[in-house]
Write a protein that holds these residues in place. Structure first.
Motif, PDB file in Angstrom:
ATOM      1  N   ASP A  38    -118.321 -46.205 -62.142  1.00 53.97           N
ATOM      2  CA  ASP A  38    -119.588 -45.587 -61.765  1.00 53.97           C
ATOM      3  C   ASP A  38    -120.242 -46.511 -60.740  1.00 53.97           C
ATOM      4  OD1 ASP A  38    -119.541 -43.369 -63.550  1.00 53.97           O
ATOM      5  OD2 ASP A  38    -120.044 -44.738 -65.192  1.00 53.97           O
TER       6      ASP A  38
ATOM      7  N   ASN B  21    -114.255 -42.845 -52.520  1.00 56.74           N
ATOM      8  CA  ASN B  21    -113.824 -41.488 -52.845  1.00 56.74           C
ATOM      9  C   ASN B  21    -112.382 -41.396 -53.335  1.00 56.74           C
ATOM     10  OD1 ASN B  21    -116.307 -40.261 -52.229  1.00 56.74           O
ATOM     11  ND2 ASN B  21    -115.812 -40.217 -50.050  1.00 56.74           N
TER      12      ASN B  21
ATOM     13  N   LYS C 298    -109.450 -41.141 -55.700  1.00 53.44           N
ATOM     14  CA  LYS C 298    -109.468 -40.489 -57.006  1.00 53.44           C
ATOM     15  C   LYS C 298    -109.452 -41.492 -58.160  1.00 53.44           C
ATOM     16  CE  LYS C 298    -107.134 -36.778 -59.596  1.00 53.44           C
ATOM     17  NZ  LYS C 298    -106.807 -37.506 -60.827  1.00 53.44           N
TER      18      LYS C 298
ATOM     19  N   LYS D 155    -112.796 -43.406 -58.453  1.00 58.39           N
ATOM     20  CA  LYS D 155    -113.877 -42.600 -59.021  1.00 58.39           C
ATOM     21  C   LYS D 155    -113.682 -42.404 -60.522  1.00 58.39           C
ATOM     22  CE  LYS D 155    -115.462 -39.105 -56.641  1.00 58.39           C
ATOM     23  NZ  LYS D 155    -115.544 -37.862 -55.842  1.00 58.39           N
TER      24      LYS D 155
END
Length: 219
Positions: free
Chosen positions: A149, A140, A142, A145
């Motif tokens: 993918d 998670n 930032k 992400k």
């Protein structure tokens, strides 16, 4: 030699995927392959500079065979439509991939465990059961992400794996059979002068993810 010629070779091979053509173009294949091996050897040096735990991998060991395994997949063409290379390899196989895929259909940088064997899969699930919060924190982040993918092969269990309850707080992760991420790149991006640095940057972003998984299968 350049990535332009590497892609040119793969496109020609895709149109002429047969032994006769390859035999006629064997010299060209080896020129492209040897150039790419030299490039991988330089990348190997750069990766070692950013990670003290990186395991140096010679380009000749990293690069995959271009022949498909027709014994298990007789329906496939004789030759692959891509060059694949796995870096940061250890001898016992208990190390998640750092993989570079350069192909006519897709090019990407990936890492982790793709459909690991039961022993490794069980170890990863044990780690998530014990400390899934740390794994979720990595996923998670930032910048993580924005870079990756999560690979979803559509093969996740429909129910809980044996030994785990349906209401486990990390049940969605425990159902997975692949623990890997992918960073897509275009052919244009691969041919840019900064592609090696891009590989290094992606590797650095992936370090906590692979470290978590590598610890899970070795501790």
């Amino acid at each position: 030699m350049s990535f332009y010629k590497l892609y040119d070779f793969l496109r020609d091979l895709q149109k002429n995927n047969n032994k006769e053509w390859m035999d006629e173009n064997r010299k060209r294949y080896h020129e492209v392959r040897d150039w790419y091996i030299d490039w991988l050897n330089q990348l190997d040096i750069e990766l070692g500079k950013v990670d003290p735990d990186y395991i140096s991998t010679d380009g000749r060991k990293a690069i995959n065979r271009i022949n498909n395994n027709l014994m298990f997949h007789p329906e496939k063409p004789i030759y692959k439509d891509h060059f694949g290379a796995g870096m940061d390899l250890n001898e016992n196989g208990k190390q998640g991939d750092f993989y570079i895929h350069l192909g006519t259909e897709e090019s990407f940088i990936a890492g982790g465990f793709y459909k690991p064997k039961k022993e490794l899969l069980d170890s990863i699930r044990d780690a998530i059961d014990y400390n899934g919060e740390e794994y979720k924190k990595i996923l998670n982040k930032k910048s993580f992400k924005e870079t990756f993918d999560v690979i979803d092969d559509g093969d996740s269990l429909k129910t809980a794996p044996k030994g785990y309850s349906q209401d486990h707080k990390h049940i969605e992760l425990l159902r997975m059979k692949t623990f890997a991420v992918q960073h897509d790149v275009t052919q244009k991006e691969v041919t840019q002068e900064d592609f090696m640095q891009r590989c290094v940057d992606v590797y650095k972003e992936m370090i906590p993810f692979r470290a978590y998984l590598n610890k899970a299968v070795t501790v």
